[in-house]
Write a protein that holds these residues in place. Sequence first.
Motif, short mmCIF file in Angstrom:
data_model
loop_
_atom_site.label_atom_id
_atom_site.label_comp_id
_atom_site.label_asym_id
_atom_site.label_seq_id
_atom_site.Cartn_x
_atom_site.Cartn_y
_atom_site.Cartn_z
N SER A 41 -19.36 -26.47 -48.11
CA SER A 41 -20.68 -24.70 -48.54
C SER A 41 -21.20 -24.10 -47.26
O SER A 41 -21.02 -25.08 -46.27
CB SER A 41 -21.65 -25.11 -49.28
OG SER A 41 -22.89 -26.19 -48.70
N VAL A 42 -22.05 -23.33 -47.95
CA VAL A 42 -22.88 -22.71 -46.57
C VAL A 42 -23.78 -23.48 -46.36
O VAL A 42 -24.07 -24.03 -46.66
CB VAL A 42 -23.28 -21.03 -46.94
CG1 VAL A 42 -21.98 -20.64 -46.88
CG2 VAL A 42 -24.43 -21.15 -47.73
N LEU A 43 -24.26 -23.23 -45.01
CA LEU A 43 -25.60 -23.51 -44.64
C LEU A 43 -26.86 -22.69 -44.52
O LEU A 43 -26.94 -22.00 -44.62
CB LEU A 43 -25.41 -24.61 -43.06
CG LEU A 43 -24.74 -25.33 -43.04
CD1 LEU A 43 -24.50 -25.60 -41.13
CD2 LEU A 43 -25.62 -26.94 -43.68
N PRO A 44 -28.09 -23.37 -45.14
CA PRO A 44 -28.10 -24.19 -46.06
C PRO A 44 -27.37 -25.09 -46.96
O PRO A 44 -27.17 -23.88 -47.48
CB PRO A 44 -29.84 -24.38 -46.00
CG PRO A 44 -30.47 -22.50 -46.00
CD PRO A 44 -29.75 -21.92 -45.44
N SER A 45 -27.39 -26.12 -47.01
CA SER A 45 -26.49 -26.33 -48.41
C SER A 45 -27.73 -26.92 -49.37
O SER A 45 -27.67 -27.55 -50.03
CB SER A 45 -25.71 -27.14 -48.01
OG SER A 45 -26.70 -28.87 -47.73
N CYS A 50 -26.77 -21.27 -51.63
CA CYS A 50 -25.62 -21.28 -52.39
C CYS A 50 -24.54 -20.30 -53.03
O CYS A 50 -23.67 -19.98 -53.28
CB CYS A 50 -25.07 -22.87 -52.76
SG CYS A 50 -25.67 -24.25 -51.24
N TYR A 51 -25.61 -20.21 -54.22
CA TYR A 51 -25.57 -19.55 -55.71
C TYR A 51 -25.34 -17.96 -54.74
O TYR A 51 -24.11 -17.21 -55.05
CB TYR A 51 -26.50 -19.16 -56.60
CG TYR A 51 -27.19 -20.43 -57.05
CD1 TYR A 51 -26.30 -21.85 -56.92
CD2 TYR A 51 -28.09 -20.75 -57.65
CE1 TYR A 51 -27.00 -23.32 -57.52
CE2 TYR A 51 -28.81 -21.94 -58.24
CZ TYR A 51 -27.69 -22.93 -58.19
OH TYR A 51 -28.72 -23.97 -58.59
N PRO A 60 -26.09 -17.28 -46.21
CA PRO A 60 -27.45 -17.45 -46.26
C PRO A 60 -28.28 -15.60 -45.02
O PRO A 60 -28.94 -15.65 -45.53
CB PRO A 60 -28.01 -18.39 -46.26
CG PRO A 60 -27.35 -19.24 -46.55
CD PRO A 60 -26.21 -18.47 -46.48
N ALA A 61 -27.52 -16.89 -43.53
CA ALA A 61 -29.25 -15.84 -42.63
C ALA A 61 -28.05 -14.84 -43.21
O ALA A 61 -29.37 -13.64 -42.24
CB ALA A 61 -27.84 -16.09 -41.08
N GLU A 62 -27.07 -13.75 -43.81
CA GLU A 62 -27.27 -12.36 -43.73
C GLU A 62 -28.11 -12.02 -45.68
O GLU A 62 -28.21 -11.46 -45.28
CB GLU A 62 -25.54 -11.76 -43.86
CG GLU A 62 -25.07 -10.24 -44.75
CD GLU A 62 -23.51 -10.09 -44.33
OE1 GLU A 62 -23.60 -9.01 -44.39
OE2 GLU A 62 -22.70 -11.31 -43.94
N HIS A 63 -27.12 -12.68 -46.08
CA HIS A 63 -28.00 -12.15 -47.62
C HIS A 63 -29.06 -12.76 -47.33
O HIS A 63 -30.49 -11.84 -48.28
CB HIS A 63 -27.21 -12.77 -48.66
CG HIS A 63 -27.46 -13.99 -48.66
ND1 HIS A 63 -28.42 -15.14 -48.87
CD2 HIS A 63 -26.35 -14.94 -49.01
CE1 HIS A 63 -27.91 -16.36 -49.39
NE2 HIS A 63 -26.81 -16.38 -49.43
N GLY A 225 -28.35 -30.07 -45.73
CA GLY A 225 -27.70 -30.41 -44.08
C GLY A 225 -26.80 -29.52 -44.03
O GLY A 225 -25.75 -29.32 -45.28
N ARG A 226 -26.23 -30.06 -42.62
CA ARG A 226 -24.78 -30.55 -42.48
C ARG A 226 -24.15 -31.44 -42.60
O ARG A 226 -23.15 -31.45 -42.21
CB ARG A 226 -24.74 -29.85 -40.74
CG ARG A 226 -23.29 -30.08 -40.54
CD ARG A 226 -23.70 -29.31 -38.98
NE ARG A 226 -23.69 -28.26 -38.20
CZ ARG A 226 -23.37 -27.10 -38.51
NH1 ARG A 226 -22.54 -26.86 -39.13
NH2 ARG A 226 -23.69 -26.38 -38.06
N ASP A 227 -23.89 -32.79 -42.89
CA ASP A 227 -24.25 -33.65 -43.59
C ASP A 227 -23.03 -33.84 -44.08
O ASP A 227 -22.69 -32.81 -45.56
CB ASP A 227 -25.28 -34.59 -44.07
CG ASP A 227 -24.57 -36.07 -44.43
OD1 ASP A 227 -23.37 -36.22 -44.42
OD2 ASP A 227 -24.43 -37.15 -43.54
N PRO A 228 -21.40 -34.17 -44.49
CA PRO A 228 -20.17 -33.68 -44.92
C PRO A 228 -20.19 -34.07 -46.31
O PRO A 228 -20.30 -33.79 -46.81
CB PRO A 228 -19.17 -34.44 -44.28
CG PRO A 228 -19.48 -34.57 -43.33
CD PRO A 228 -21.10 -35.08 -42.77
#
Length: 278
Positions: A41-45, A50-51, A60-63, A225-228
């Motif tokens: 997924s993107v971040l933030p997850s 994500c939707y 998300p940094a763009e939308h 966050g970034r955790d897998p």
Amino acid sequence: MEPKLLLIILDGVPWRNWRRLFGNLEGWVDSGDARAWKIRSVLPSISASCYASIHTGVAPAEHGCTGNANVFRLKQPDVFSQVRAAGGITGAVAHSFWSEFFNRAPFDLVRDIEYDEPDSTTINHGRFHTMSGYGQTNQMTPSDADLFATLTGLCERFHLNYGMLHTCTLDSMGHRFFHDCQEMDHACFVMDEMLAPFITRWRDAGYEVIVTADHGQDARGHHGGRDPLQQEAALYYFGPADGPQKDDVIDQLQLAPTILSRLGAPIAQTMKAPVFLS
């Protein structure tokens, strides 16, 4: 537009639960009727972010949707609008955030809970739920069998070219019970059992089907966050297209252009991630 595709999003299911607990989906992988990959997924997850990224193909940094408390009508082209531009018919059975992102905001319970708008430039046929009153002791989630049946009804009544379904049941269960427990194992089993007959019906009706999650969830029921465990989920594909190698990891931003590619709809210039099905 002749091609048909359904995107099924089971909210908040980590990679380890997909491959371990979804016996029907895994059985189709074994038989060769489906293929499965890991998707990140993107971040933030977080769900709303994500939707928005799944359907716009931008981060998300763009939308600009930074989380569930920041939901608004997005400006970027999206899967629904691009399918409509190609003459296709669209439908959605989902949380109300999807209607706000891709049709109109704010969400009006009476106006937007159910609509059929043949001239819409985004979602023609919408069936939404708000989960109002959601909390730790009351999930407020609809039955998934009801949601699957609702999408099937839209497909058969309105001949959808593109339909998407989103359910929060497993995400809510994870937040409530965490993941190393009988309740979560059983919830995944029930979801898999409910979903399976509908996949058969959709495939028989000529639909390609993608089943995936918006994000994962860690052992404490958290994501963002970034955790897998928080970012990684599975993606199952039912259809004739060729895909990447089995060990490749799909970027969530690849979903929008790939869906449009399968439907023969124009891919927006803002959707820069590569297509993964051909």
